[in-house]
Design an enzyme around this catalytic site. Structure first.
Site, mmCIF file in Angstrom:
data_model
loop_
_atom_site.group_PDB
_atom_site.id
_atom_site.type_symbol
_atom_site.label_atom_id
_atom_site.label_comp_id
_atom_site.label_asym_id
_atom_site.label_seq_id
_atom_site.Cartn_x
_atom_site.Cartn_y
_atom_site.Cartn_z
ATOM 1 N N TRP A 106 3.077 8.801 -4.014
ATOM 2 C CA TRP A 106 2.339 9.979 -3.524
ATOM 3 C C TRP A 106 0.827 9.813 -3.685
ATOM 4 C CZ3 TRP A 106 5.327 14.934 -5.609
ATOM 5 C CH2 TRP A 106 6.584 14.984 -4.985
ATOM 6 N N LYS A 107 0.410 8.821 -4.463
ATOM 7 C CA LYS A 107 -1.021 8.643 -4.769
ATOM 8 C C LYS A 107 -1.592 9.967 -5.298
ATOM 9 C CE LYS A 107 -1.064 4.870 -1.523
ATOM 10 N NZ LYS A 107 -1.800 4.010 -0.593
ATOM 11 N N GLU A 109 -5.185 -0.289 -5.183
ATOM 12 C CA GLU A 109 -6.224 0.732 -5.355
ATOM 13 C C GLU A 109 -6.733 0.764 -6.791
ATOM 14 O OE1 GLU A 109 -3.995 3.948 -3.614
ATOM 15 O OE2 GLU A 109 -4.171 2.964 -1.657
ATOM 16 N N SER A 159 1.643 0.877 5.381
ATOM 17 C CA SER A 159 1.925 1.540 6.661
ATOM 18 C C SER A 159 3.384 1.388 7.099
ATOM 19 C CB SER A 159 0.972 1.050 7.754
ATOM 20 O OG SER A 159 -0.372 1.348 7.397
ATOM 21 N N GLY A 185 3.513 4.981 1.178
ATOM 22 C CA GLY A 185 2.413 5.888 0.853
ATOM 23 C C GLY A 185 2.456 7.123 1.735
ATOM 24 N N GLY A 186 1.651 7.122 2.786
ATOM 25 C CA GLY A 186 1.502 8.304 3.633
ATOM 26 C C GLY A 186 2.809 8.906 4.117
HETATM 27 P P1 13P Z 1 0.627 3.560 3.106
HETATM 28 O O1 13P Z 1 2.111 3.618 3.355
HETATM 29 O O2 13P Z 1 -0.037 4.900 3.229
HETATM 30 O O3 13P Z 1 -0.030 2.494 3.918
HETATM 31 O O4 13P Z 1 0.435 3.143 1.559
HETATM 32 C C1 13P Z 1 1.144 2.077 1.067
HETATM 33 C C2 13P Z 1 0.951 2.021 -0.394
HETATM 34 O O5 13P Z 1 -0.148 1.770 -0.875
HETATM 35 C C3 13P Z 1 2.111 2.307 -1.248
HETATM 36 O O6 13P Z 1 1.853 1.993 -2.572
#
Ligand code: 13P
Length: 265
Positions: A10-11, A108, A223, A244-245
């Site tokens: 979820w960041k 990140e 992605s 992620g997203g």
């Molecule tokens: P996205 O799926 O938003 O590109 O992010 C991938 C990610 O960093 C999962 O840890």
């Protein structure tokens, strides 16, 4: 055969209200094999599932997920056990709050907080010592890929952990290959590009630990979405996704779970 694993990262997103709504939508739609009741929106789940949530929401999500098929994970863990480390979260704390997993070495954090390969390895060791499964992230930047350094960079990132990991712990790892240029950009590695790196990581694991290396799940992240999940996860060494997203949208996360559950290799 390795069981597929779909983990949401979820960041730094969410709120008490948004988390409750998202998890309720996901959980009410998941149908496990052999389960008789069919929810209104149903997704057959025949894979492992986790959500890695921001630390302040661990207790909330622990309660919301209790007894269900979705496991809980943290997004980072301290390289230290306890003490004067303001802002850090100890592996024992994550474990106490019901985490089964924790992400370590996400790009990140490597880029934004200058985490080194050695620190990431220490974090993974802390996680294992507390009974957590570390999801160790590796991945190259666009410049590194264009310079032909992908295998060297990703291999060095994984080797830093394998060099210090006791042999009997190797089978407990999850590895996530996340090309930095594909994260949050909408650009996905093609299944062939991703498989090439996954195969290299697998070969590295197996060269050091013939049997356990075959059982380690290697996830793809960057992605991943409903439109590309099935073809990525159909590749021989892609054992799931770190999302992620798309993990923030119930319908998308469920579609990826369905894709993972449908793949037979
Ligand atoms: P996205 O799926 O938003 O590109 O992010 C991938 C990610 O960093 C999962 O840890």
């Amino acid at each position: 055969m390795r069981r597929k694993f779909v983990a949401g990262n979820w960041k730094m997103n969410g709120s008490l209200a948004a988390n409750a709504a998202l998890l309720s939508q996901i959980q009410s739609a998941i149908q496990l094999p052999m389960q008789s009741k069919t929810p209104a929106v149903s997704v057959q789940a025949d894979c492992d599932i986790a959500v890695c949530v921001p630390a302040p929401y661990l207790a909330q999500c622990q309660a919301l997920l209790a007894g269900g098929p979705i496991a809980l994970g943290g997004q980072d863990v301290s390289a230290q056990t306890a003490g004067a480390f303001t802002g850090d979260t100890a592996a024992s704390m994550l474990h106490e709050l019901g985490c089964a997993y924790v992400i370590v070495g996400h790009s990140e954090r490597r880029a934004g907080y200058a985490e080194t390969n050695a620190q990431v390895a220490q974090k993974a060791l802390q996680a294992l010592a507390a009974g957590l499964t570390p999801i160790i992230c590796v991945g190259e930047t666009l410049a590194q890929r264009e310079a032909g350094q992908t295998n060297a960079i990703v291999g060095t990132q994984l080797a830093a952990l394998l060099d210090v990991l006791p042999a009997d712990q190797v089978g407990k790892l999850v590895v996530a290959y996340e090309p930095v240029w594909a994260i949050g950009t909408g650009k996905t590695a093609t299944p062939e590009m991703a498989q090439e790196v996954h195969a290299m990581l697998r070969a590295m694991l197996v060269a050091r630990h013939a049997q356990q290396g075959m059982t380690v799940r290697i996830l793809y992240g960057g992605s991943m979405k409903p439109e590309n999940a099935a073809e990525l996860m159909a590749m021989a060494d892609i054992d799931g996704g770190l999302i992620g997203g798309a993990a923030l949208k119930a319908a998308d996360f469920l579609a990826i779970i369905a894709a993972a559950s449908a793949v037979t290799k």
